[in-house]
Design a protein around this motif. Structure first.
Motif, PDB file in Angstrom:
ATOM      1  N   ASN A  17      43.985  46.725  58.352  1.00 49.06           N
ATOM      2  CA  ASN A  17      43.423  46.532  57.015  1.00 49.06           C
ATOM      3  C   ASN A  17      42.027  47.116  56.919  1.00 49.06           C
ATOM      4  O   ASN A  17      41.666  47.732  55.905  1.00 49.06           O
ATOM      5  N   THR A  73      46.970  36.471  36.838  1.00 58.30           N
ATOM      6  CA  THR A  73      46.104  37.170  37.783  1.00 58.30           C
ATOM      7  C   THR A  73      46.234  38.676  37.587  1.00 58.30           C
ATOM      8  O   THR A  73      45.244  39.389  37.571  1.00 58.30           O
ATOM      9  N   TYR A 111      44.724  42.336  44.609  1.00 61.19           N
ATOM     10  CA  TYR A 111      45.677  41.276  44.276  1.00 61.19           C
ATOM     11  C   TYR A 111      46.453  40.849  45.520  1.00 61.19           C
ATOM     12  O   TYR A 111      46.642  39.657  45.768  1.00 61.19           O
ATOM     13  N   GLU A 159      45.531  40.920  48.501  1.00 62.61           N
ATOM     14  CA  GLU A 159      44.666  40.224  49.450  1.00 62.61           C
ATOM     15  C   GLU A 159      44.459  38.754  49.094  1.00 62.61           C
ATOM     16  O   GLU A 159      44.018  37.975  49.926  1.00 62.61           O
ATOM     17  N   LEU A 160      44.804  38.369  47.862  1.00 63.86           N
ATOM     18  CA  LEU A 160      44.703  36.964  47.466  1.00 63.86           C
ATOM     19  C   LEU A 160      45.772  36.143  48.177  1.00 63.86           C
ATOM     20  O   LEU A 160      46.874  36.629  48.428  1.00 63.86           O
ATOM     21  N   ARG A 161      45.446  34.907  48.468  1.00 62.31           N
ATOM     22  CA  ARG A 161      46.460  33.995  49.001  1.00 62.31           C
ATOM     23  C   ARG A 161      47.460  33.691  47.887  1.00 62.31           C
ATOM     24  O   ARG A 161      47.108  33.706  46.705  1.00 62.31           O
ATOM     25  N   ALA A 162      48.662  33.380  48.277  1.00 59.29           N
ATOM     26  CA  ALA A 162      49.722  33.116  47.296  1.00 59.29           C
ATOM     27  C   ALA A 162      49.333  31.992  46.333  1.00 59.29           C
ATOM     28  O   ALA A 162      49.629  32.058  45.145  1.00 59.29           O
ATOM     29  N   ASN A 163      48.642  30.985  46.821  1.00 58.10           N
ATOM     30  CA  ASN A 163      48.264  29.866  45.943  1.00 58.10           C
ATOM     31  C   ASN A 163      47.101  30.210  45.015  1.00 58.10           C
ATOM     32  O   ASN A 163      46.758  29.420  44.158  1.00 58.10           O
ATOM     33  N   GLU A 164      46.496  31.375  45.180  1.00 53.68           N
ATOM     34  CA  GLU A 164      45.417  31.803  44.293  1.00 53.68           C
ATOM     35  C   GLU A 164      45.925  32.705  43.171  1.00 53.68           C
ATOM     36  O   GLU A 164      45.168  33.094  42.303  1.00 53.68           O
ATOM     37  N   ARG A 165      47.191  33.034  43.199  1.00 55.28           N
ATOM     38  CA  ARG A 165      47.778  33.921  42.194  1.00 55.28           C
ATOM     39  C   ARG A 165      48.480  33.098  41.120  1.00 55.28           C
ATOM     40  O   ARG A 165      49.197  32.158  41.408  1.00 55.28           O
TER      41      ARG A 165
END
Length: 99
Positions: free
Chosen positions: A11, A61, A88, A90-96
């Motif tokens: 990454n 999001t 997008y 790179e966001l955690r699943a719970n932040e989307r």
């Protein structure tokens, strides 16, 4: 010698290459999927969910015009912003907000 996480290392390399190459362009879903390492249907599903949530005035999001856009008269020809979509991902699943 300390071990490094190979995914984190890759990454970091990708981010460096993006900075050097200034990859922040719009691409067709199939091309974007290849670069982002996801399936085209994954991107299309996220776009469809974002459109449905936006229509229902729910938080989203993925934003039209920032993460994706349509070309032509029908919304079947989507383009994706590589830089915005990478953020997008790179966001955690719970932040989307996906629905």
């Amino acid at each position: 010698m300390a071990k490094t996480d190979p995914i984190a290392e890759l990454n970091a390399r990708v981010k460096t290459l993006e900075a050097v190459l200034k990859i922040d362009q719009w691409m067709a879903v199939n091309e974007a999927a290849t670069i982002l390492g996801v399936k085209p249907c994954w991107i299309r599903t996220r776009i469809q969910r974002a459109e449905e949530r936006a229509t229902a005035k729910q938080p989203v999001t993925l934003k039209y015009g920032t993460h994706y856009r349509d070309i032509g008269e029908s919304r079947s020809q989507w383009q994706v912003s590589i830089g915005a979509m990478r953020q997008y991902l790179e966001l955690r699943a719970n932040e989307r907000y996906e629905g």
